[in-house]
Motif scaffolding. Structure first.
Motif, short mmCIF file in Angstrom:
data_model
loop_
_atom_site.label_atom_id
_atom_site.label_comp_id
_atom_site.label_asym_id
_atom_site.label_seq_id
_atom_site.Cartn_x
_atom_site.Cartn_y
_atom_site.Cartn_z
N ASP A 16 0.81 -1.21 0.00
CA ASP A 16 0.00 0.00 0.00
C ASP A 16 0.85 1.27 0.00
OD1 ASP A 16 -2.47 -1.40 0.19
OD2 ASP A 16 -2.14 -1.66 2.34
N LEU A 17 2.10 1.15 0.41
CA LEU A 17 3.00 2.29 0.52
C LEU A 17 3.63 2.57 -0.84
CD1 LEU A 17 4.69 1.19 3.85
CD2 LEU A 17 2.58 2.48 3.54
N ASN A 18 2.84 3.15 -1.72
CA ASN A 18 3.25 3.29 -3.11
C ASN A 18 3.08 4.73 -3.59
OD1 ASN A 18 0.46 3.61 -3.55
ND2 ASN A 18 0.19 1.42 -3.89
N ALA A 19 3.29 4.93 -4.87
CA ALA A 19 3.23 6.28 -5.45
C ALA A 19 1.84 6.90 -5.30
CB ALA A 19 3.64 6.23 -6.92
N ALA A 20 0.79 6.09 -5.43
CA ALA A 20 -0.57 6.63 -5.29
C ALA A 20 -0.79 7.17 -3.88
CB ALA A 20 -1.60 5.56 -5.62
N THR A 42 7.78 11.77 1.60
CA THR A 42 8.58 10.92 0.72
C THR A 42 8.20 9.47 0.96
OG1 THR A 42 10.35 10.60 2.34
CG2 THR A 42 10.54 12.53 0.87
N LEU A 43 8.52 8.62 0.03
CA LEU A 43 8.24 7.20 0.19
C LEU A 43 9.02 6.63 1.38
CD1 LEU A 43 6.51 5.05 -1.04
CD2 LEU A 43 8.36 4.50 -2.62
N ALA A 63 -6.34 -0.04 5.95
CA ALA A 63 -6.52 0.46 4.59
C ALA A 63 -8.01 0.36 4.29
CB ALA A 63 -5.73 -0.38 3.60
N ILE A 64 -8.58 1.41 3.72
CA ILE A 64 -9.97 1.38 3.27
C ILE A 64 -9.92 0.98 1.80
CG2 ILE A 64 -12.07 2.73 2.88
CD1 ILE A 64 -11.05 4.70 5.07
N GLY A 70 -10.96 -4.14 -4.79
CA GLY A 70 -9.85 -4.16 -3.84
C GLY A 70 -9.00 -2.91 -3.82
N ARG A 71 -9.41 -1.88 -4.58
CA ARG A 71 -8.60 -0.66 -4.67
C ARG A 71 -8.52 0.05 -3.33
NH1 ARG A 71 -10.23 4.61 -7.70
NH2 ARG A 71 -12.20 3.49 -7.67
N HIS A 72 -7.32 0.43 -2.92
CA HIS A 72 -7.05 1.16 -1.69
C HIS A 72 -7.39 2.63 -1.94
CE1 HIS A 72 -3.64 2.74 1.16
NE2 HIS A 72 -4.80 2.74 1.77
N ILE A 73 -8.34 3.17 -1.16
CA ILE A 73 -8.80 4.55 -1.40
C ILE A 73 -8.52 5.49 -0.23
CG2 ILE A 73 -10.56 3.81 -3.05
CD1 ILE A 73 -12.64 4.41 -0.76
#
Length: 178
Positions: A16-20, A42-43, A63-64, A70-73
């Motif tokens: 989940d810890l990504n660019a989005a 920053t990441l 994570a919601i 399954g998209r993390h929003i």
């Protein structure tokens, strides 16, 4: 994992810890009422924060995710839990702007509220919201939270002193979701 009609609330994981996610934290529209807004994110900082807090039993962090794909929003956190007083704070954000205004925040709050009262046996939930954050206030009020007080000029937002709303829900006023 906790599930509602449209959402899956699951433990936040390294994927989940990504660019989005990082883009949410650096988006002024998303972070305008969040403490993360004071520093560019920053990441590496995101990963370090997750690493430091991921196993804290007094602050479950979810994570919601949309149930369909399954998209993390966004995220929701219960905590810190004060076990002696059987109370906790509840906070969340919906980072995916395309999901704003669709009731996902209220649905996530209701699911965590029911879990906190029904399974954790907490007796009180609180939320601290910047004045002006009407969307967040409405989401909590839909779930039974009421305004309990206002802290005058408590925080800085956009260079100005702002009030903070204190919302709360005692278990004795809780109506579980159907």
């Amino acid at each position: 994992m906790l599930q509602s009609s449209r959402l899956l609330l699951r433990a936040l994981n390294p994927d989940d810890l990504n660019a989005a996610y990082l883009s949410w934290l650096n988006d002024p529209a998303v972070h305008r009422y969040m403490e993360t807004r004071f520093l560019p994110q920053t990441l590496e900082a995101l990963q370090a924060y997750w690493q430091a807090h991921r196993d804290d039993p007094s602050s479950p962090w979810f994570a919601i995710c949309l149930l369909g794909d399954g998209r993390h929003i966004g995220n929701i956190k219960l905590g810190p839990i004060h076990w002696l007083h059987r109370r906790a704070e509840l906070s969340l954000f919906i980072g995916e702007r395309s999901c704003w205004g669709q009731g996902y925040a209220s649905e996530a709050i209701a699911r965590i509220r029911d879990w906190a009262f029904g399974e954790l046996d907490l007796q009180k939930l609180n939320s601290v919201i910047y004045s002006g954050n009407l969307g967040s206030r409405r989401a909590f009020e839909k779930c039974g939270f009421e305004l309990e007080g206002t802290l005058r000029q408590e925080m800085v937002n956009a260079g100005e002193r702002r009030d903070v709303w204190l919302l709360g829900l005692p278990r004795s006023h809780w109506s579980p979701s159907p």
